[in-house]
Design an enzyme around this catalytic site. Structure first.
Site, PDB file in Angstrom:
ATOM      1  N   GLY A 124     -27.785  41.165  16.286  1.00  0.00           N
ATOM      2  CA  GLY A 124     -28.246  42.360  15.586  1.00  0.00           C
ATOM      3  C   GLY A 124     -27.982  43.650  16.508  1.00  0.00           C
ATOM      4  O   GLY A 124     -27.960  43.394  17.764  1.00  0.00           O
ATOM      5  N   GLY A 138     -28.316  37.680  14.548  1.00  0.00           N
ATOM      6  CA  GLY A 138     -27.730  38.138  13.293  1.00  0.00           C
ATOM      7  C   GLY A 138     -26.403  37.800  13.050  1.00  0.00           C
ATOM      8  O   GLY A 138     -25.940  37.581  11.742  1.00  0.00           O
ATOM      9  N   GLU A 142     -33.907  34.115  20.600  1.00  0.00           N
ATOM     10  CA  GLU A 142     -34.918  35.130  20.039  1.00  0.00           C
ATOM     11  C   GLU A 142     -36.051  35.337  21.125  1.00  0.00           C
ATOM     12  O   GLU A 142     -36.918  36.352  21.571  1.00  0.00           O
ATOM     13  CB  GLU A 142     -35.123  35.355  18.901  1.00  0.00           C
ATOM     14  CG  GLU A 142     -34.174  36.079  18.087  1.00  0.00           C
ATOM     15  CD  GLU A 142     -32.996  34.799  17.440  1.00  0.00           C
ATOM     16  OE1 GLU A 142     -31.981  35.062  17.129  1.00  0.00           O
ATOM     17  OE2 GLU A 142     -33.213  33.370  18.092  1.00  0.00           O
ATOM     18  N   ASP A 160     -34.776  34.842  13.481  1.00  0.00           N
ATOM     19  CA  ASP A 160     -34.924  35.001  12.082  1.00  0.00           C
ATOM     20  C   ASP A 160     -33.631  35.005  11.500  1.00  0.00           C
ATOM     21  O   ASP A 160     -32.988  33.986  11.675  1.00  0.00           O
ATOM     22  CB  ASP A 160     -35.599  36.628  12.159  1.00  0.00           C
ATOM     23  CG  ASP A 160     -34.370  37.474  12.780  1.00  0.00           C
ATOM     24  OD1 ASP A 160     -33.474  37.131  13.649  1.00  0.00           O
ATOM     25  OD2 ASP A 160     -34.293  38.619  12.234  1.00  0.00           O
TER      26      ASP A 160
END
Length: 345
Positions: free
Chosen positions: A67, A116, A139, A147
Site C-alpha cells: 500500500g 496491498g 507487515e 491485512d
C-alpha cells in the site's frame, strides 16, 4: 475508461485490462488505484462483451510492493486518522469484491508482490507467478498486521505455514506462493507477454494452459514438518520458546525475524490468522486492528523506520511480547468504532 497516472483501465477485445502504472513507487496501491479498479470491475461485471479481467503492472521490479505507506504516514502525522481508515475500508471492500467476482480474474504476480499487492491479486480466480516473483506479507516488521485479507490466505496455507509466513514475513518464490495457496499458475517470465497476448486474442482463460509449467520444488514444502512442529504453540511466546529450544540455524533465523517485528503486531497476526474462518471475518478482524493502529499501535513508527528515514531501527512501544498490555490486545480485537464495516456491499 477512468485511467489516470496511477492506473490504466481499458478494454482489449473481450478482456477488461487493468495495469498499475506507478513503477517508480513499485506500484504501491493508493486511493486512485482502489477507486479505479472497483469502478471498472463493477462496469465489466454486467458487460456481456467482457469475458475476463487481466491485471498486471508496469516496470521490471514489482507487480505491487504494498500500500501507499507514505500517504498513510502523512495523514497520521497531520492527525487525519479518518482518511487512512477510509482508504482501508475501500481497499478491503475491493479485496472482498475480487474474491467473489463472477468472471475470471487473472492477476500477473510478476516481481515483488507484498501487502496491498497481494490484496489485488491473491483473491483472484487465476493467479500467475513467475521465476521472478517474490511474494510476502511482511507487515509485522512495520507494525501493521497481515491485512487485505492476507490473514485469510495465510489461514488456508498447509499446516502451520500461515503462522510462520505471517510472523516472520518470509519471502516466497513463485513455487512457494503456489504451495502456500497464494497463487495457482507458474509461467516463465520470458513467456508472460505471449500469454497475455493469447488471453486478449482469445478472450478465454484456457489459453493459459499453453504457457503454464510445473513449478520447481518449493522450499516451504521442504520445511513443512519443521514449521508444523515449531509454530504450533498456543501463543507467540510459546512459538518463540520452541524456536529457541530447537536452536537450529533455521529456527534462530525465524526467531530473529519475530524479535525484530512489533510485539503488538506479532500477537495480533497470530490471532488474526487463527481466527480467519472466512474472508469476511478476516477483513473484519483486520479492520478492527488497522483502524486503531495509527493511534494505539506501532505502524507510524514502522513506516518512519522503513519508508521515511530508512534507518531500519524502529523503536516499538513495548520492548517484548510480555510487555504488551492485555487491555490493548482486547481493544484491538473489539468492534470498530461506529460498528464493523460491511465489506460485501
Amino acid at each position: 475508461m477512468n485511467s489516470n497516472e496511477d492506473i490504466s483501465i481499458r478494454v482489449e477485445g473481450r478482456v477488461g485490462r487493468i495495469t498499475l502504472t506507478r513503477p517508480k513507487a513499485l506500484n504501491a496501491v493508493n486511493q486512485a488505484i482502489v477507486d479505479g479498479m472497483y469502478a471498472a470491475l463493477k462496469r465489466w461485471e454486467t458487460d456481456p462483451g467482457i469475458a475476463l479481467v487481466l491485471v498486471d503492472a508496469e516496470g521490471e521490479k514489482a507487480f505491487s510492493a504494498g500500500g501507499d505507506l507514505a500517504s498513510i504516514y502523512n495523514a497520521a502525522k497531520s492527525g487525519d486518522i479518518e482518511s487512512a481508515n477510509s482508504f482501508w475500508r475501500d481497499e478491503y471492500r475491493l479485496n472482498a469484491y475480487i474474491d467473489r467476482y463472477p468472471k475470471p480474474y487473472v492477476a500477473v504476480m510478476d516481481g515483488i508482490v507484498m501487502g496491498g499487492g497481494v490484496g489485488v491479486s491473491g483473491h483472484g480466480s487465476h493467479r500467475i507467478v513467475t521465476d521472478n516473483s517474490m511474494v510476502a506479507m511482511p507487515e509485522c516488521a512495520i507494525g501493521l498486521i497481515t491485512d487485505v485479507g492476507g490473514s485469510y490466505l495465510l489461514a488456508r496455507a498447509p499446516g502451520h505455514m500461515g503462522e510462520y509466513l505471517g510472523l516472520t514475513g518470509t519471502r516466497m518464490k513463485g513455487e512457494d506462493a503456489i504451495y502456500a495457496g497464494f497463487a495457482d499458475i507458474y509461467v516463465h517470465r520470458a513467456r508472460l507477454e505471449d500469454a497475455k497476448a493469447a488471453l486478449v486474442a482469445e478472450g478465454d482463460v484456457s489459453a493459459l494452459s499453453r504457457f503454464e509449467e510445473a513449478p520447481p520444488p518449493s522450499a516451504l514444502a521442504r520445511d513443512q514438518q519443521v514449521v508444523d512442529r515449531l509454530f504450533a504453540g498456543a501463543s507467540v511466546p510459546d512459538i518463540m520458546d520452541a524456536l529457541r529450544a530447537d536452536a537450529s540455524e533455521w529456527a534462530l533465523k525465524a526467531l530473529n525475524a519475530i524479535e525484530k517485528g512489533s510485539p503488538l503486531s506479532a500477537i495480533m497476526i497470530l490471532s488474526a490468522v487463527r481466527d480467519a474462518g472466512s474472508l469476511e471475518r478476516a477483513l473484519r478482524n483486520e479492520y478492527r486492528f488497522v483502524s486503531r493502529v495509527l493511534e494505539h499501535g506501532d505502524f507510524v513508527e514502522g513506516i518512519r523506520a522503513i519508508v521515511i528515514d530508512k534507518d531500519r531501527n524502529p523503536t516499538w512501544r513495548y520492548k517484548d511480547i510480555d510487555a504488551v498490555p492485555a487491555e490493548l490486545i482486547a481493544l484491538m480485537r473489539s468492534e470498530a468504532e461506529g460498528g464493523d464495516p460491511d465489506f460485501l456491499n
